[in-house]
Design an enzyme around this catalytic site. Structure first.
Site, PDB file in Angstrom:
ATOM      1  N   ASP A 238      -9.461   6.830  -5.892  1.00 17.19           N
ATOM      2  CA  ASP A 238      -8.196   6.028  -6.282  1.00 17.19           C
ATOM      3  C   ASP A 238      -8.501   5.519  -7.740  1.00 17.19           C
ATOM      4  O   ASP A 238      -7.250   5.432  -8.276  1.00 17.19           O
ATOM      5  CB  ASP A 238      -7.973   4.829  -5.315  1.00 17.19           C
ATOM      6  CG  ASP A 238      -7.759   5.235  -3.969  1.00 17.19           C
ATOM      7  OD1 ASP A 238      -7.093   6.148  -3.786  1.00 17.19           O
ATOM      8  OD2 ASP A 238      -7.942   4.441  -3.074  1.00 17.19           O
TER       9      ASP A 238
ATOM     10  N   ARG B  71       7.523  -2.951   3.825  1.00 16.51           N
ATOM     11  CA  ARG B  71       6.373  -2.873   4.691  1.00 16.51           C
ATOM     12  C   ARG B  71       5.124  -2.119   4.142  1.00 16.51           C
ATOM     13  O   ARG B  71       5.255  -1.289   3.425  1.00 16.51           O
ATOM     14  CB  ARG B  71       6.853  -2.088   6.033  1.00 16.51           C
ATOM     15  CG  ARG B  71       7.752  -2.552   6.897  1.00 16.51           C
ATOM     16  CD  ARG B  71       7.188  -3.759   7.761  1.00 16.51           C
ATOM     17  NE  ARG B  71       8.102  -4.257   8.504  1.00 16.51           N
ATOM     18  CZ  ARG B  71       9.104  -5.178   8.309  1.00 16.51           C
ATOM     19  NH1 ARG B  71       9.159  -5.763   6.879  1.00 16.51           N
ATOM     20  NH2 ARG B  71       9.924  -5.604   8.955  1.00 16.51           N
TER      21      ARG B  71
ATOM     22  N   ARG C  49      -1.945  -5.199   3.105  1.00 11.36           N
ATOM     23  CA  ARG C  49      -2.273  -6.043   1.945  1.00 11.36           C
ATOM     24  C   ARG C  49      -3.278  -5.734   0.990  1.00 11.36           C
ATOM     25  O   ARG C  49      -4.458  -6.192   0.956  1.00 11.36           O
ATOM     26  CB  ARG C  49      -2.795  -7.332   2.616  1.00 11.36           C
ATOM     27  CG  ARG C  49      -2.724  -8.626   1.985  1.00 11.36           C
ATOM     28  CD  ARG C  49      -3.143  -9.915   2.434  1.00 11.36           C
ATOM     29  NE  ARG C  49      -3.118 -11.102   1.657  1.00 11.36           N
ATOM     30  CZ  ARG C  49      -3.937 -11.981   1.653  1.00 11.36           C
ATOM     31  NH1 ARG C  49      -4.700 -12.069   2.526  1.00 11.36           N
ATOM     32  NH2 ARG C  49      -3.870 -13.116   0.842  1.00 11.36           N
TER      33      ARG C  49
ATOM     34  N   ALA D  38      -4.834   1.266  -6.637  1.00 14.43           N
ATOM     35  CA  ALA D  38      -4.228   1.547  -7.930  1.00 14.43           C
ATOM     36  C   ALA D  38      -2.740   1.886  -7.920  1.00 14.43           C
ATOM     37  O   ALA D  38      -2.149   0.962  -7.220  1.00 14.43           O
ATOM     38  CB  ALA D  38      -4.907   3.026  -8.290  1.00 14.43           C
TER      39      ALA D  38
ATOM     40  N   SER E  48       0.816   2.783  -6.116  1.00 16.91           N
ATOM     41  CA  SER E  48       1.092   3.162  -4.702  1.00 16.91           C
ATOM     42  C   SER E  48       2.040   4.499  -4.819  1.00 16.91           C
ATOM     43  O   SER E  48       3.057   4.372  -5.567  1.00 16.91           O
ATOM     44  CB  SER E  48       1.802   2.053  -4.143  1.00 16.91           C
ATOM     45  OG  SER E  48       2.320   2.293  -3.083  1.00 16.91           O
ATOM     46  N   PHE E  49       1.539   5.288  -3.925  1.00 17.65           N
ATOM     47  CA  PHE E  49       2.519   6.337  -3.665  1.00 17.65           C
ATOM     48  C   PHE E  49       3.678   6.075  -3.049  1.00 17.65           C
ATOM     49  O   PHE E  49       4.622   7.124  -3.299  1.00 17.65           O
ATOM     50  CB  PHE E  49       1.755   7.539  -2.592  1.00 17.65           C
ATOM     51  CG  PHE E  49       0.540   7.815  -3.023  1.00 17.65           C
ATOM     52  CD1 PHE E  49       0.328   8.363  -4.483  1.00 17.65           C
ATOM     53  CD2 PHE E  49      -0.681   7.870  -2.249  1.00 17.65           C
ATOM     54  CE1 PHE E  49      -1.036   8.821  -4.683  1.00 17.65           C
ATOM     55  CE2 PHE E  49      -2.143   8.375  -2.455  1.00 17.65           C
ATOM     56  CZ  PHE E  49      -1.934   8.967  -3.805  1.00 17.65           C
ATOM     57  N   ARG E  50       4.218   4.960  -2.820  1.00 17.43           N
ATOM     58  CA  ARG E  50       5.544   4.317  -2.341  1.00 17.43           C
ATOM     59  C   ARG E  50       6.496   4.695  -3.052  1.00 17.43           C
ATOM     60  O   ARG E  50       7.614   5.078  -2.882  1.00 17.43           O
ATOM     61  CB  ARG E  50       5.163   2.964  -1.911  1.00 17.43           C
ATOM     62  CG  ARG E  50       6.623   2.115  -1.339  1.00 17.43           C
ATOM     63  CD  ARG E  50       6.332   0.632  -1.125  1.00 17.43           C
ATOM     64  NE  ARG E  50       5.536   0.541   0.320  1.00 17.43           N
ATOM     65  CZ  ARG E  50       4.197   0.254   0.077  1.00 17.43           C
ATOM     66  NH1 ARG E  50       3.551   0.509  -0.948  1.00 17.43           N
ATOM     67  NH2 ARG E  50       3.544   0.200   1.232  1.00 17.43           N
TER      68      ARG E  50
HETATM   69  N1  UDP Z   1       3.955   3.061   4.437  1.00 17.49           N
HETATM   70  C1  UDP Z   1       4.945   3.310   5.195  1.00 17.49           C
HETATM   71  N2  UDP Z   1       5.608   2.353   6.265  1.00 17.49           N
HETATM   72  C2  UDP Z   1       4.869   1.355   6.598  1.00 17.49           C
HETATM   73  C3  UDP Z   1       3.741   0.710   5.947  1.00 17.49           C
HETATM   74  C4  UDP Z   1       3.175   1.927   4.791  1.00 17.49           C
HETATM   75  O1  UDP Z   1       5.982   4.404   4.837  1.00 17.49           O
HETATM   76  O2  UDP Z   1       5.224   0.711   7.521  1.00 17.49           O
HETATM   77  C5  UDP Z   1       3.463   4.094   3.496  1.00 17.49           C
HETATM   78  C6  UDP Z   1       3.831   3.289   2.313  1.00 17.49           C
HETATM   79  O3  UDP Z   1       5.133   3.843   1.552  1.00 17.49           O
HETATM   80  C7  UDP Z   1       2.623   3.963   1.357  1.00 17.49           C
HETATM   81  C8  UDP Z   1       1.405   4.193   2.329  1.00 17.49           C
HETATM   82  O4  UDP Z   1       2.153   4.167   3.615  1.00 17.49           O
HETATM   83  O5  UDP Z   1       3.010   5.160   0.488  1.00 17.49           O
HETATM   84  C9  UDP Z   1       0.277   3.166   2.348  1.00 17.49           C
HETATM   85  O6  UDP Z   1       0.915   2.136   2.110  1.00 17.49           O
HETATM   86  P1  UDP Z   1      -0.034   0.521   1.915  1.00 17.49           P
HETATM   87  O7  UDP Z   1       0.937  -0.542   1.818  1.00 17.49           O
HETATM   88  O8  UDP Z   1      -0.900   0.694   3.211  1.00 17.49           O
HETATM   89  O9  UDP Z   1      -0.935   0.972   0.687  1.00 17.49           O
HETATM   90  P2  UDP Z   1      -0.405   0.887  -0.813  1.00 17.49           P
HETATM   91  O10 UDP Z   1       0.890   0.792  -0.948  1.00 17.49           O
HETATM   92  O11 UDP Z   1      -1.550  -0.001  -1.391  1.00 17.49           O
HETATM   93  O12 UDP Z   1      -1.165   2.661  -1.037  1.00 17.49           O
END
Ligand code: UDP
Length: 395
Positions: A140, A216, A219, A281, A283-285
Site C-alpha cells: 500500500d 461506511r 477505521r 494510503a 482509498s480505492f473508494r
Molecule cells: N467498502 C464498501 N462498503 C462498506 C465498507 C467498505 O463498499 O460498507 C469498500 C470501500 O469503498 C473501500 C473498501 O471497501 O473501497 C475498503 O474500505 P475500508 O474503509 O475498510 O478501507 P480503506 O478505505 O481505508 O481502504
C-alpha cells in the site's frame, strides 16, 4: 439577484428562474457575475465560482487528461535510469520485464492477486511495448522518500508529494482490491462497477436521494472519527459508521460501538453527499463515489492516485481539509444543503469526468503511455533476467 454566473448551459444563481439568469448574462462576458447580496455563504460561493472560472475542461478522448502525472513523475529521472538504479530498487517490489513482446515477472509476488490485477493490463499491451524492465511495488505504501532515500525508480499505486515513486493504475481496476464481506474476492472489476453504479445513479436521481451525508468503512485512519461522531450526534445530517476489517479485534476498533453492516457501493447512491477519506494510503473508494452522481466530499489532499490531479476542488468535489472537525464538516454540509443547485452541479461534473476519463481504456492507455515514456529513460537495453518467469496468461 445577488450573483449569476453562467457557463454554457449552466448558471449558478440564487434565483428561482435560471432562464432569467441566462438572459441577464446573455451578451455579457460569461464569467461576469453580480453580487448584490451578501450572506453567510458568500465566501464559499465565491470559491465555487472562481474554481469554475479557472477550470479548463479536458476534452481529450485518450488518457491525456492524466498525462501531466506521468511527465511529473518521470521528470525526476530525466538524467536516465541505469541498471544500478534498477538493482538498488529490486528489494522494494516485484521485478517485471517485457522482452521481445513477452511478459516476465519475479517468481515471488508479495500479493499475488495484486500482481494478477496489474498483469491483466500489461499482458494485453506487451506486443506494443519496447523491451523494458521496472520494479513494481504492490504494498500500500510508497517506497522512495525524497528525504530518506536515494533516487530509485519504483512504481507504486499511490503516494504523497514526499515520494519519488512513479504512479501506476492500481491493481484494483481489475482485481486484488480489499476483500470485505460484500466483496469476498476483493474489490475490483472497475468495468463492472462502472455499469452497476451508473444503473444505481440512474435509479436514484438527485431529487430522490436522501439529503444526508453517508460513509461506511473501517477505521483505517482516525481522520474519519469526526464524521462518525457527528453522525452519532446528528443522525439526520450524517449517516456514518465504522465497519469491521480484518484487523478488527473489539469495539474499540469501531470507536466503542459494535461494527456496522457493510453497504454495497451501489447503495451509496441513495445519498446526496458521500465522504471519502484516505486509508492506509489513498482509498480505492473515491472513484466509485463519483459514479453515484452524488456530491463527493474528499477529505485531505495529501494522498493521490494517478487520476486524482485531474479532479479539481469545488468543480468535481467539495474539498475538506485534513483533520476537519465536526463543526467544520457541519458547516460545509449546511452550505451544500442551502445551495442545492451548486451541490448538484458539482456532483454532475464529478460524475461526468470519471465516466468520460476513467474508463478501462483510459487505464490501459495510461499504462501504455507510462511504460513507453519510462522505457525511453533506460540508459541500456535490458536483456532477459533468467531468474524471472514468463507470464503466459492472465484472467
Ligand atoms: N467498502 C464498501 N462498503 C462498506 C465498507 C467498505 O463498499 O460498507 C469498500 C470501500 O469503498 C473501500 C473498501 O471497501 O473501497 C475498503 O474500505 P475500508 O474503509 O475498510 O478501507 P480503506 O478505505 O481505508 O481502504
Amino acid at each position: 439577484l445577488w450573483f449569476c454566473l453562467c457557463r454554457s448551459e449552466f448558471c449558478i444563481r440564487n434565483s428561482d428562474d435560471s432562464q432569467d439568469c441566462r438572459q441577464q448574462v446573455a451578451g455579457e462576458e460569461l464569467s461576469k457575475y453580480s453580487r448584490e447580496k451578501n450572506d453567510e455563504w458568500t465566501v464559499l460561493r465565491g470559491k465555487v465560482l472562481s474554481a469554475f472560472e479557472d477550470y479548463k475542461e479536458c476534452s481529450a478522448k485518450n488518457c491525456s487528461c492524466h498525462s501531466g502525472v506521468i511527465v511529473n513523475d518521470l521528470s525526476n529521472f530525466k538524467n536516465g535510469i541505469t541498471p544500478q538504479m534498477i538493482k538498488a530498487a529490486e528489494s522494494k517490489g516485484t521485478k517485471y520485464q517485457i522482452i521481445n513482446h513477452r511478459l516476465y515477472r519475479a517468481k515471488a509476488c508479495m500479493f499475488p492477486a495484486r500482481c494478477a490485477g496489474v498483469e491483466h493490463f500489461l499482458f494485453k499491451m506487451k506486443s506494443k511495448l519496447p523491451d523494458t524492465e521496472f520494479i513494481l511495488n504492490t504494498r500500500d505504501w510508497p517506497q522512495i522518500s525524497r528525504y530518506h532515500n536515494q533516487l530509485q525508480p519504483v512504481f507504486s499505486f499511490s503516494k504523497t508529494h514526499e515520494y519519488y515513486d512513479i504512479l501506476y493504475p492500481a491493481w484494483s481496476f481489475w482485481e486484488g482490491g480489499p476483500a470485505i464481506k460484500l466483496y469476498p474476492t476483493g474489490l475490483g472489476r472497475w468495468d463492472r462497477h462502472r455499469e452497476s453504479l451508473k444503473e444505481a445513479s440512474d435509479a436514484w436521481d438527485w431529487e430522490k436521494k436522501s439529503d444526508v451525508a453517508f460513509f461506511r468503512g473501517s477505521r483505517t485512519t482516525e481522520e474519519r472519527d469526526p464524521l462518525i461522531l457527528l453522525s452519532r450526534e446528528e443522525p439526520s445530517l450524517v449517516d456514518a459508521a465504522y465497519t469491521k476489517n480484518q484487523a478488527w479485534k473489539s469495539n474499540a476498533d469501531t470507536l466503542n460501538v459494535p461494527p456496522a453492516a457493510e453497504v454495497a457501493l451501489e447503495d451509496h447512491c441513495r445519498f446526496k453527499y458521500l465522504f471519502n477519506f484516505r486509508g492506509v494510503a489513498a482509498s480505492f473508494r473515491l472513484k466509485h463515489l463519483f459514479l453515484c452522481k452524488s456530491l463527493v466530499f474528499h477529505v485531505g489532499e495529501e494522498w493521490f492516485e494517478f487520476f486524482y490531479p485531474a479532479l479539481k476542488p469545488w468543480v468535481h468535489y467539495v474539498p475538506v481539509k485534513s483533520g476537519a472537525t465536526k463543526e467544520e464538516i457541519k458547516h460545509l454540509l449546511t452550505f451544500v444543503k442551502n445551495n442545492d443547485d451548486i451541490a448538484r452541479k458539482i456532483a454532475e461534473e464529478g460524475y461526468t469526468f470519471i465516466w468520460n476519463h476513467l474508463q478501462m481504456k483510459d487505464v490501459t492507455c495510461y499504462w501504455r503511455k507510462l511504460l513507453r515514456r519510462y522505457s525511453k529513460l533506460l540508459t541500456y537495453k535490458p536483456s532477459l533476467d533468467e531468474k524471472l518467469m514468463e507470464v503466459k496468461h492472465t484472467n
